[in-house]
Design a protein around this motif. Structure first.
Motif, short mmCIF file in Angstrom:
data_model
loop_
_atom_site.label_atom_id
_atom_site.label_comp_id
_atom_site.label_asym_id
_atom_site.label_seq_id
_atom_site.Cartn_x
_atom_site.Cartn_y
_atom_site.Cartn_z
N LEU A 639 -58.47 89.34 -27.16
CA LEU A 639 -59.87 89.51 -27.12
C LEU A 639 -59.95 89.09 -25.53
O LEU A 639 -59.34 88.20 -25.02
CB LEU A 639 -60.48 88.43 -27.78
CG LEU A 639 -62.19 88.22 -27.37
CD1 LEU A 639 -63.02 89.50 -27.70
CD2 LEU A 639 -62.80 87.07 -28.38
N VAL A 640 -60.42 90.10 -24.76
CA VAL A 640 -60.73 89.76 -23.28
C VAL A 640 -62.45 89.96 -23.14
O VAL A 640 -63.06 90.81 -23.61
CB VAL A 640 -60.43 91.02 -22.56
CG1 VAL A 640 -60.38 91.07 -21.12
CG2 VAL A 640 -58.47 91.19 -23.05
N LEU A 641 -62.86 88.92 -22.35
CA LEU A 641 -64.09 88.84 -22.05
C LEU A 641 -64.17 88.62 -20.37
O LEU A 641 -63.54 87.86 -19.85
CB LEU A 641 -64.83 87.97 -22.82
CG LEU A 641 -64.49 86.60 -22.76
CD1 LEU A 641 -65.64 85.42 -22.75
CD2 LEU A 641 -63.60 86.03 -24.01
N ARG A 642 -65.50 89.47 -19.85
CA ARG A 642 -65.47 88.98 -18.42
C ARG A 642 -66.78 88.14 -18.32
O ARG A 642 -67.67 88.43 -19.16
CB ARG A 642 -65.72 90.69 -17.72
CG ARG A 642 -66.29 90.12 -16.26
CD ARG A 642 -66.20 91.55 -15.54
NE ARG A 642 -64.90 92.08 -15.49
CZ ARG A 642 -63.93 91.73 -14.62
NH1 ARG A 642 -64.00 90.85 -13.75
NH2 ARG A 642 -62.62 92.48 -14.75
N THR A 643 -66.73 87.31 -17.43
CA THR A 643 -67.79 86.20 -17.43
C THR A 643 -68.55 86.39 -16.26
O THR A 643 -67.83 86.70 -14.98
CB THR A 643 -67.58 84.81 -17.72
OG1 THR A 643 -66.53 84.59 -16.69
CG2 THR A 643 -66.74 84.82 -19.17
N SER A 644 -69.83 85.73 -15.78
CA SER A 644 -70.39 85.63 -14.46
C SER A 644 -70.13 84.39 -13.80
O SER A 644 -70.29 84.00 -12.85
CB SER A 644 -71.85 85.86 -14.62
OG SER A 644 -72.43 84.99 -15.70
N ASN A 645 -69.34 83.32 -14.71
CA ASN A 645 -69.24 81.91 -13.93
C ASN A 645 -67.64 81.64 -14.22
O ASN A 645 -66.94 82.68 -14.58
CB ASN A 645 -69.85 81.00 -14.86
CG ASN A 645 -70.10 81.04 -16.50
OD1 ASN A 645 -69.07 81.95 -16.95
ND2 ASN A 645 -70.70 80.56 -17.09
N ASP A 646 -67.34 80.79 -14.34
CA ASP A 646 -65.71 80.32 -14.33
C ASP A 646 -65.33 80.60 -15.89
O ASP A 646 -65.98 80.05 -16.88
CB ASP A 646 -65.62 78.70 -14.27
CG ASP A 646 -64.00 78.34 -14.56
OD1 ASP A 646 -63.32 79.07 -14.73
OD2 ASP A 646 -63.77 77.02 -14.15
N ILE A 670 -54.94 81.05 -25.26
CA ILE A 670 -56.09 81.15 -24.41
C ILE A 670 -55.62 81.06 -22.76
O ILE A 670 -55.27 79.92 -22.34
CB ILE A 670 -57.20 80.23 -24.71
CG1 ILE A 670 -57.40 80.41 -26.12
CG2 ILE A 670 -58.36 80.18 -23.85
CD1 ILE A 670 -58.38 79.36 -26.90
N ARG A 671 -55.98 82.09 -22.07
CA ARG A 671 -55.63 81.89 -20.74
C ARG A 671 -56.53 82.86 -20.13
O ARG A 671 -56.80 83.84 -20.49
CB ARG A 671 -53.90 82.32 -20.58
CG ARG A 671 -53.13 81.44 -20.93
CD ARG A 671 -51.69 81.93 -20.95
NE ARG A 671 -51.67 83.20 -22.04
CZ ARG A 671 -50.47 83.81 -22.38
NH1 ARG A 671 -49.43 83.65 -21.73
NH2 ARG A 671 -50.57 84.84 -23.22
N THR A 672 -56.92 82.45 -18.69
CA THR A 672 -57.41 83.49 -17.70
C THR A 672 -56.44 84.50 -17.17
O THR A 672 -55.40 84.25 -17.22
CB THR A 672 -57.90 82.75 -16.62
OG1 THR A 672 -57.17 82.26 -15.61
CG2 THR A 672 -58.95 81.53 -16.97
N MET A 673 -57.16 85.63 -16.77
CA MET A 673 -55.96 86.67 -16.28
C MET A 673 -55.32 86.09 -15.17
O MET A 673 -54.28 86.43 -14.72
CB MET A 673 -56.82 87.81 -15.80
CG MET A 673 -56.19 89.29 -15.54
SD MET A 673 -54.89 89.76 -16.66
CE MET A 673 -55.73 90.11 -18.03
N ASP A 674 -56.24 85.17 -14.19
CA ASP A 674 -55.60 84.72 -12.95
C ASP A 674 -54.34 83.89 -13.20
O ASP A 674 -53.36 83.95 -12.63
CB ASP A 674 -56.34 83.89 -12.07
CG ASP A 674 -57.53 84.74 -11.47
OD1 ASP A 674 -57.11 85.82 -11.04
OD2 ASP A 674 -58.57 84.31 -11.32
N GLN A 675 -54.36 83.11 -14.37
CA GLN A 675 -53.28 82.31 -14.85
C GLN A 675 -51.96 83.36 -15.37
O GLN A 675 -51.00 83.07 -15.24
CB GLN A 675 -53.60 81.44 -16.04
CG GLN A 675 -54.47 80.33 -15.54
CD GLN A 675 -55.15 79.50 -16.78
OE1 GLN A 675 -55.27 80.04 -17.83
NE2 GLN A 675 -55.69 78.12 -16.60
N LEU A 676 -52.38 84.37 -15.90
CA LEU A 676 -51.34 85.43 -16.58
C LEU A 676 -50.63 85.85 -15.16
O LEU A 676 -49.48 86.22 -15.45
CB LEU A 676 -52.03 86.40 -17.29
CG LEU A 676 -52.29 86.08 -18.59
CD1 LEU A 676 -53.05 87.15 -19.52
CD2 LEU A 676 -51.22 85.83 -19.67
#
Length: 813
Positions: A639-646, A670-676
């Motif tokens: 599951l990938v979601l784009r957010t307007s905040n952190d 659970i990880r952000t794309m920056d972490q990946l």
């Protein structure tokens, strides 16, 4: 008096005299001890990582006999590819080099029924898997051949799962647990230290494959481990597997281009981290050598001041050997004290940069075992000899007549000054090599972060969701779950877009499918087109910010029963449709255009190349297929979601949204794309940071070294400088003389350092990206920095020399 007693008495006398010297010069010995402790502590901390990952035996019986056997599918970009089941069966039956061979593959399951739902990582294994590795459970037993064919589900669990979920109760043996809703009997618990390639595996179950499944030759997903027979080495094993591969190439068209690669298990385990750790160990040793050079210079200066004392002791009957032994004992005692303190500082150093070593090691923490103790003692003694030998040798080269004739002037011969200059040259050479290595790694990270990802990585949150097939036993149930979760998540505050994909970028190196393009001629036997295969929901490509180059993206109107459509990447279109539009063309999965069992899919859109496999692998064709039109959907998805905040602030709400659809469905990874992305380049980032730290420390030490030598030389040549100025030399002439002397030493260090830097850079070759081991710009920039630093270090001694009063200098003589 017996010789042994005499030797002990002499040693005690030397030690007593040494402690007396330390008490008279506490500041000198304190500074020396601190410098040594820092250098030895850094070396000990790095060696702890090296020993844990590269030197410590793996937790198997005779691990040096174990190898991993990969398929060589270099023709489609996979030199170390996971083998197909049928190839494993043939390898096992036809090889002559291995006593046995076993296979495993990744799986996962939801653990439910006795607490909160938990997503577990697991392995399917052949019954002989643990026998090949030579490992037994600490409680219970392993699988039998009959259990691999049984319909009853059996499992071994990890020590970690046993402790955290079941409190270490031995009654777990024989208990039933629910894995994906299937009752599974626990028959054993593996040892705490056991792992095979990954450390986070929670359970192991048999394959339960049918003969038809083992006969598959076009699906590649196994990991194969083998134990070499006694007397068989790596080369013979590789040669034997080459023979087997040739037989299979001739017998099966699918294998016409496939080979086999035999890799020792420790090498396979370490991967790219192997080169990085050795480079860091060498770098920390360089820093210690520079520290030793500075200490040697300090001791040389100190021994010059003790020339009269040593001369008197010689006149009173002490031999040169006794004097040298006394000075070496002082050095060794200093180095052993530095080693003991360094061992304690090793823990501090680990706390500072332990997170920069590979994750497999970092999770274990700093450990002091026999090898670490021996290493620390060895480098301590070596350091003591290195910085103590030359001062001891120089100090004994004195006579009472010469020492007394010098009066109060404790000058040093030109030979002594040349020796001190040589130490500075060595320091600059070592510093130059470290700075070049650091520069190459900085350039590598810079190049990696400048690579076009093909999508927007900011504000993206990812999480893995594995749907149990027993519960989601139809494609429609899976689609309904995807649709309902997307609706719930899309309604959350701050969420802009959402989508599912079987694999998100930076999460896997493979998951590919063979394909053919309509109208293209058939490829030679054994060759096929190979593309990354991604099952996605409509809206996924928009969620990750993919760049549409032509046509359209996948839409909710792309339904089952309608025209089957796909989106492809630019790499595929450039390979098959150079200079032409790909929209409207058709592709079919499989390696045979005439295979009517597989339908044609029409290309409706082209997106810019997405770095699906991360930054370190070459680009491949990629095909994005809508989940609404796929039969036999993959049950693991992201599951990938784009957010307007952190994005991390949306974690809890997203989990709740998933659980509102299915309260028993675990969410994991659970990880952000920056972490990946950071994880993807971690094997480059870690060496870069530590090399930068070591290079900076080396630069400071080298600067102090050249300053110390020049300041000492100016002090020793005060009379000479006074005479020069009395005879008409200008202050600017004296300044140039001192600067020239310092820059000459630095220049010689740079020449020697260039050779050393090339050798160090060669070790880094496998870690570099977009830059060669010989990068002229980095070498020249490093040389310029070092020369500037050397010039700055020369300024104060040069100014001091230019201010010498000729009359005062001559009067002091």
């Amino acid at each position: 008096m017996p010789d042994d007693v005499s030797n002990v008495m002499n040693l005690l006398a030397h030690l007593k005299y040494t402690f007396r010297q330390i008490s008279k010069n506490p500041r000198f010995f304190g500074i020396a001890l601190a410098a040594l402790a820092l250098g030895i502590g850094a070396n000990t901390a790095i060696f702890s990582a090296v020993e844990a990952m590269l030197l410590r035996p793996l937790p198997f019986m005779q691990p040096s006999r174990l190898v991993i056997v990969w398929e060589d599918a270099s023709f489609v970009g996979f030199q170390f590819n996971t083998p197909a089941p049928a190839n494993y069966i043939d390898w096992r039956a036809r090889n002559r080099a291995f006593s046995d061979m076993a296979a495993t593959r990744f799986t996962n399951a939801s653990l439910t029924g006795d607490g909160l739902p938990e997503q577990l990582s697991g392995k399917r294994v052949t019954p002989n898997f643990f026998v090949v590795l030579g490992v037994q459970p600490i409680v219970g037993r392993t699988f039998t051949t009959e259990e691999d064919q049984s319909t009853a589900q059996m499992a071994l669990i990890s020590y970690s799962l046993w402790q955290r979920r079941y409190g270490g109760e031995k009654s777990i043996i024989g208990r039933g647990i629910l894995l994906d809703g299937v009752k599974t009997t626990v028959i054993g618990v593996m040892p705490r230290e056991f792992f095979f390639r990954e450390r986070d595996v929670d359970y192991w179950v048999p394959f339960h494959y049918t003969a038809e499944q083992w006969a598959r030759r076009q699906s590649h997903f196994l990991t194969v481990v083998a134990r070499m027979k006694p007397g068989i080495g790596l080369q013979l094993a590789q040669k034997d597997m080459d023979r087997v591969s040739r037989e299979l190439q001739m017998q099966y068209p699918e294998n016409a281009q496939l080979g086999a690669n035999v890799v020792p298990m420790p090498v396979d385990y370490a991967g790219d981290a192997r080169s990085g750790l050795w480079v860091l160990q060498i770098a920390s040793a360089f820093v210690l050598l520079i520290a030793c050079s500075n200490l040697a210079n300090l001791l040389l200066a100190r021994s010059t001041g003790r020339r009269r004392e040593i001369a008197v002791r010689v006149a009173l009957g002490a031999t040169r050997g006794q004097i040298a032994a006394q000075l070496l004992i002082e050095s060794l005692l200093l180095s052993l004290g530095g080693g003991a303190l360094g061992l304690m500082l090793g823990k501090v150093c680990w706390n500072l940069f332990g997170g920069l070593v590979p994750a497999q090691v970092g999770s274990q923490g700093f450990q002091i075992d026999g090898q670490v103790l021996v290493f620390t003692a060895a480098i301590s003694i070596t350091a003591g000899v290195l910085f103590g030998f030359m001062p001891a040798f120089r100090a004994t080269d004195v006579t009472l007549h010469d020492a007394l004739k010098e009066g109060t002037r404790t000058g040093e011969s030109r030979a002594g000054l040349r020796l001190r200059g040589g130490l500075v040259v060595a320091q600059f050479a070592l510093a130059f090599a470290l700075l070049v290595g650091s520069g190459l790694m900085i350039q590598t990270i810079w190049n990696l972060h400048r690579e076009d990802l093909g999508f927007r990585a900011d504000h993206l949150l990812t999480m893995g969701i594995s749907l149990p097939k027993t519960k989601y036993d139809t494609d429609e149930k899976t689609r309904v779950f995807f649709r309902e979760v997307e609706e719930k998540v899309r309604a959350l505050p701050g969420v802009k877009r959402v989508g599912f994909s079987s694999d998100a970028p930076f999460m896997t190196e493979g998951d590919t499918e063979a394909y053919v393009v309509e109208g293209e001629p058939a490829l030679p036997k054994g060759q096929f087109n190979d593309a990354l295969y991604r099952e996605v929901t409509p809206g996924y490509l928009e969620a990750i910010g993919a760049n549409l180059q032509e046509g359209r993206v996948l839409e909710s109107s792309d339904r089952a029963g309608g025209l089957k459509v796909v989106v492809v990447n630019e790499f595929l279109t450039k390979r098959h449709f150079p200079g032409r539009s790909a929209v409207g063309k058709r592709v079919r999965f499989g390696d045979n255009e005439d295979d009517t069992k597989n339908p044609w899919w029409m290309i409706v859109g082209v997106v810019r190349d997405i770095r699906e496999r991360g930054l370190l692998f070459d680009m491949k064709p990629a095909i994005y297929v809508p989940v609404t039109q796929v039969q036999d959907l993959q049950r693991y998805s992201n599951l990938v979601l784009r957010t307007s905040n952190d994005p991390e602030t949306s974690t809890k709400a997203t989990e709740s949204a998933v659980w509102s659809v299915d309260a028993q469905q675990p969410v994991t990874h659970i990880r952000t794309m920056d972490q990946l992305i950071e994880e993807n380049v971690a094997d480059r980032t870690r060496p870069m940071v530590l090399l930068g730290v070591f290079a900076g420390l080396a630069l400071v030490l080298a600067c102090l070294g050249v300053y110390g030598v020049l300041a000492y030389a100016v002090a020793q040549r005060t009379r000479e400088i006074g005479v020069r100025m009395a005879l008409g030399a200008k202050p600017s002439d004296v300044t140039r003389m001192v600067l020239r002397s310092g820059l000459r030493l630095s220049g010689l260090g740079l020449v020697a350092g260039a050779v050393l830097a090339f050798a160090l850079s060669s070790l880094l070759r496998s870690l570099l990206f977009g830059v060669t081991a010989i990068a002229p710009s980095i070498y020249l920039a490093t040389a310029a920095v070092l020369l500037f630093v050397a010039l700055a270090a020369c300024v104060i001694p040069a100014q001091r020399a230019s201010r010498v009063d000729p009359m005062l200098a001559l009067r002091e003589e």
